[in-house]
Write an enzyme that holds these catalytic residues in place. Structure first.
Site, PDB file in Angstrom:
ATOM      1  N   HIS A  60      37.245  31.776  39.701  1.00  0.00           N
ATOM      2  CA  HIS A  60      36.689  32.932  40.342  1.00  0.00           C
ATOM      3  C   HIS A  60      35.465  33.581  39.800  1.00  0.00           C
ATOM      4  O   HIS A  60      35.679  34.383  38.938  1.00  0.00           O
ATOM      5  CB  HIS A  60      37.941  34.226  40.253  1.00  0.00           C
ATOM      6  CG  HIS A  60      37.425  35.288  41.260  1.00  0.00           C
ATOM      7  ND1 HIS A  60      38.778  35.932  41.858  1.00  0.00           N
ATOM      8  CD2 HIS A  60      36.507  35.588  41.498  1.00  0.00           C
ATOM      9  CE1 HIS A  60      38.281  36.666  42.370  1.00  0.00           C
ATOM     10  NE2 HIS A  60      37.062  36.792  42.524  1.00  0.00           N
ATOM     11  N   HIS A  62      31.258  34.875  41.032  1.00  0.00           N
ATOM     12  CA  HIS A  62      30.342  35.205  41.876  1.00  0.00           C
ATOM     13  C   HIS A  62      29.123  34.708  41.572  1.00  0.00           C
ATOM     14  O   HIS A  62      28.245  35.210  40.487  1.00  0.00           O
ATOM     15  CB  HIS A  62      30.002  36.712  42.336  1.00  0.00           C
ATOM     16  CG  HIS A  62      31.705  37.061  42.856  1.00  0.00           C
ATOM     17  ND1 HIS A  62      31.735  37.166  44.250  1.00  0.00           N
ATOM     18  CD2 HIS A  62      32.720  37.477  42.088  1.00  0.00           C
ATOM     19  CE1 HIS A  62      33.211  37.567  44.337  1.00  0.00           C
ATOM     20  NE2 HIS A  62      33.549  37.969  43.232  1.00  0.00           N
ATOM     21  N   ASP A 152      37.235  36.829  49.106  1.00  0.00           N
ATOM     22  CA  ASP A 152      37.078  37.623  48.000  1.00  0.00           C
ATOM     23  C   ASP A 152      36.026  38.836  48.419  1.00  0.00           C
ATOM     24  O   ASP A 152      34.973  38.461  48.810  1.00  0.00           O
ATOM     25  CB  ASP A 152      36.734  36.858  47.138  1.00  0.00           C
ATOM     26  CG  ASP A 152      36.998  37.786  45.748  1.00  0.00           C
ATOM     27  OD1 ASP A 152      37.793  38.418  45.498  1.00  0.00           O
ATOM     28  OD2 ASP A 152      35.852  37.711  44.965  1.00  0.00           O
ATOM     29  N   HIS A 179      42.204  38.152  47.724  1.00  0.00           N
ATOM     30  CA  HIS A 179      41.656  39.521  47.256  1.00  0.00           C
ATOM     31  C   HIS A 179      42.433  40.403  47.673  1.00  0.00           C
ATOM     32  O   HIS A 179      42.503  40.791  49.164  1.00  0.00           O
ATOM     33  CB  HIS A 179      40.112  39.813  47.336  1.00  0.00           C
ATOM     34  CG  HIS A 179      39.641  41.015  47.180  1.00  0.00           C
ATOM     35  ND1 HIS A 179      38.748  41.232  46.160  1.00  0.00           N
ATOM     36  CD2 HIS A 179      40.007  42.227  47.802  1.00  0.00           C
ATOM     37  CE1 HIS A 179      38.518  42.673  46.141  1.00  0.00           C
ATOM     38  NE2 HIS A 179      39.245  43.277  47.152  1.00  0.00           N
ATOM     39  N   HIS A 232      42.773  38.232  40.516  1.00  0.00           N
ATOM     40  CA  HIS A 232      42.502  39.299  39.724  1.00  0.00           C
ATOM     41  C   HIS A 232      43.720  40.578  40.142  1.00  0.00           C
ATOM     42  O   HIS A 232      43.336  41.502  40.319  1.00  0.00           O
ATOM     43  CB  HIS A 232      41.229  39.862  39.975  1.00  0.00           C
ATOM     44  CG  HIS A 232      40.599  40.235  41.353  1.00  0.00           C
ATOM     45  ND1 HIS A 232      41.510  40.877  42.491  1.00  0.00           N
ATOM     46  CD2 HIS A 232      39.459  39.942  41.820  1.00  0.00           C
ATOM     47  CE1 HIS A 232      40.837  40.755  43.596  1.00  0.00           C
ATOM     48  NE2 HIS A 232      39.557  40.394  43.279  1.00  0.00           N
ATOM     49  N   ASP A 305      36.370  36.701  37.477  1.00  0.00           N
ATOM     50  CA  ASP A 305      35.730  37.455  38.448  1.00  0.00           C
ATOM     51  C   ASP A 305      34.561  37.901  38.010  1.00  0.00           C
ATOM     52  O   ASP A 305      33.914  38.973  38.444  1.00  0.00           O
ATOM     53  CB  ASP A 305      36.591  38.588  38.841  1.00  0.00           C
ATOM     54  CG  ASP A 305      36.201  39.381  40.107  1.00  0.00           C
ATOM     55  OD1 ASP A 305      35.315  38.444  40.849  1.00  0.00           O
ATOM     56  OD2 ASP A 305      36.686  40.332  40.651  1.00  0.00           O
ATOM     57  N   HIS A 309      25.600  42.051  38.567  1.00  0.00           N
ATOM     58  CA  HIS A 309      24.823  42.987  39.266  1.00  0.00           C
ATOM     59  C   HIS A 309      23.713  43.727  38.421  1.00  0.00           C
ATOM     60  O   HIS A 309      23.641  43.160  37.036  1.00  0.00           O
ATOM     61  CB  HIS A 309      25.583  44.176  39.472  1.00  0.00           C
ATOM     62  CG  HIS A 309      26.763  44.165  40.689  1.00  0.00           C
ATOM     63  ND1 HIS A 309      26.462  43.705  41.779  1.00  0.00           N
ATOM     64  CD2 HIS A 309      28.073  44.085  40.468  1.00  0.00           C
ATOM     65  CE1 HIS A 309      27.881  43.490  42.543  1.00  0.00           C
ATOM     66  NE2 HIS A 309      28.750  43.776  41.561  1.00  0.00           N
TER      67      HIS A 309
HETATM   68  O1  DOR Z   1      34.631  43.938  41.169  1.00  0.00           O
HETATM   69  C1  DOR Z   1      34.466  43.114  41.913  1.00  0.00           C
HETATM   70  N1  DOR Z   1      33.352  42.508  42.427  1.00  0.00           N
HETATM   71  N2  DOR Z   1      35.581  42.742  42.939  1.00  0.00           N
HETATM   72  C2  DOR Z   1      35.195  42.087  43.853  1.00  0.00           C
HETATM   73  O2  DOR Z   1      36.324  41.812  44.586  1.00  0.00           O
HETATM   74  C3  DOR Z   1      33.994  41.716  44.396  1.00  0.00           C
HETATM   75  C4  DOR Z   1      33.101  41.625  43.255  1.00  0.00           C
HETATM   76  C5  DOR Z   1      31.592  41.339  43.751  1.00  0.00           C
HETATM   77  O3  DOR Z   1      31.345  40.421  44.514  1.00  0.00           O
HETATM   78  O4  DOR Z   1      31.036  42.160  42.914  1.00  0.00           O
HETATM   79 ZN    ZN Z   2      38.089  40.103  44.484  1.00  0.00          ZN
HETATM   80 ZN    ZN Z   3      35.719  38.473  42.901  1.00  0.00          ZN
END
Ligand code: DOR
Ligand code: ZN
Ligand code: ZN
Length: 424
Positions: A60, A62, A152, A179, A232, A305, A309
């Protein structure tokens, strides 16, 4: 090309053994596991005092590519992965555009292949544009090699549509990564709903937001026979439901992230959005239940996860900043420090949750250290202590609540397909 990893303690969750041995790797595969091999290799990695474990597999992450490259790219994401000991990652589809067709799957896979540092498996979205209205081109994405489907970032709120997706997941023999979040119940919440966050005048996200969708999805998995993997999990009742579902023979597995088994809402710092993620940091009771669930084998997987950012975005505070924290470069040390060192998990269980079980769920021939297998390995020094410093991350994202935390456990080398892609 011969690679020799010398003097390590080899952890093989495949047969639950821990033994001193050298590992000889030839042309990308493990050729021989035996003590004191004196062969002349092209390259030697000294693993004295270290564990040699199957490369970690993060189900998991991103990677934010395509479209959100200011947060992360496939390249910076895989670099963060190997820096953290991960040899395979599953990328979630909430990118721009959303990964809802074979073209975008191929784009990510090609990019990762050309970079060549770690294995990247791109998951496909359940619905087109993740809008929750019509199913995406699941068949086309299966042909392009997705490991599973996931919405997700959100839940598919239309249960009929989600059931149809599960039926297709059964047809194509892939898991569905869920999710779980009832968007109507969220009602603008940004942190856990409890006395602490109420005293901070922040809107709360109750456990039921997650639990009602977990219950729904387990029942849909029961009806369709789909292999449901719960992303998660953060609540105590999620553990209870997974336990019950497994006892009933329903095909369900579950993951827990380090932040959810370590931190609670009482750790929240006044308006520091590095503590904002979805699901949110819960209570001590939830944390204890998650740790117990991991220990007892109810919860199968530790995933991160990893959600990068920008610093600017996270400066907007708990009310406005986006949800999510990075995790690839802290997960192994946090798991060692908080679970293995404190007696919740054995080192073999750590390897199960961070490699063996993810491989099983994904249906890939990894997660063990055995002769003949592809050499995806991590050399891990469980004694090495240091302070987490986001400035040292290879990820573009520096958003972590663990900055300044003392941990034990350092990745010394990461080997992917027999190649040393990272060495400290
Ligand atoms: O904290 C999170 N960030 N939870 C999520 O489900 C999405 C993820 C994101 O894409 O930033
Ligand atoms: Zn998620
Ligand atoms: Zn996620």
């Amino acid at each position: 090309m011969l690679l020799l990893i010398k003097n390590g303690t080899v952890i093989n969750p495949g047969d639950k053994t821990e033994k001193k041995a050298d590992i000889l790797v030839k042309d990308g595969r493990i050729q021989k596991i035996a003590e004191k091999q004196s062969i002349k290799a092209d390259r030697v990695v000294d693993a004295t005092g270290c564990y040699v474990m199957p490369g970690f597999i993060d189900m998991h992450v991103h990677l934010r590519d395509p479209g959100l490259e200011h947060k992360e790219t496939v390249e910076t994401g895989v670099k963060a992965a190997i820096h953290g000991g991960f040899t395979t990652v599953v990328a979630m589809p909430n990118t721009k555009p959303v990964v809802d067709n074979a073209d975008v799957v191929n784009y990510v896979h090609n990019k990762a292949y050309n970079i060549g540092l770690a294995n990247v498996l791109q998951a496909g979205a359940v619905t087109k544009g993740q809008r929750g209205e019509v199913l995406s081109d699941i068949e086309g994405m299966v042909e392009a090699g997705i490991p599973g489907i996931s919405e997700d970032g959100k839940s598919v709120m239309n249960a009929q549509l989600y059931r149809e997706a599960m039926t297709l997941a059964v047809k194509y023999d892939i898991p569905i990564f869920a999710h779980c979040e009832d968007i109507n119940l969220v009602n603008g919440g940004v942190v856990n709903a409890d006395e602490i966050t109420e005293s901070m005048h922040l809107k709360g996200i109750s456990n039921a937001v997650e639990d009602v969708i977990i219950a729904r999805d387990i029942l849909l998995a029961k009806e369709t026979g789909a292999a449901l993997h719960l992303c998660h999990c953060s609540t105590k009742d999620s553990v209870k439901m997974v336990e019950l579902a497994k006892k009933a023979g329903i095909r369900v597995t579950a993951e827990v992230c380090p932040h959810h088994f370590i931190l609670t809402s009482s750790d929240l710092k006044e308006d520091d959005a590095n503590y904002k993620m979805n699901p949110p940091l819960r209570t001590k009771e939830d944390v204890e239940a998650l740790k117990k669930g991991l220990k007892e084998g109810i919860m199968d997987v530790i995933s991160t996860d990893h959600a990068p950012h920008t610093t600017m975005e996270k400066k907007m505070g708990l009310r406005k900043a986006p949800f999510g924290i990075v995790g690839l470069e802290t997960a192994a040390a946090l798991t060692m420090t908080e679970l293995v060192d404190k007696g919740y998990l054995t080192i073999i269980q750590m390897a199960e949750k961070m490699s063996y079980n993810p491989a099983k769920i994904l249906g890939i021939d990894k997660g063990v250290i055995e002769e003949g297998k592809i050499a995806d390995l991590v050399v891990f020094n469980a004694e090495k202590e240091y302070i987490i410093d986001p400035n040292n991350f290879w990820s573009r994202g520096k958003n972590t609540p663990f900055a300044g935390r003392k941990v034990k456990g350092m990745v010394m080398a990461t080997i992917v397909g027999g190649k040393v892609v990272y060495e400290k």
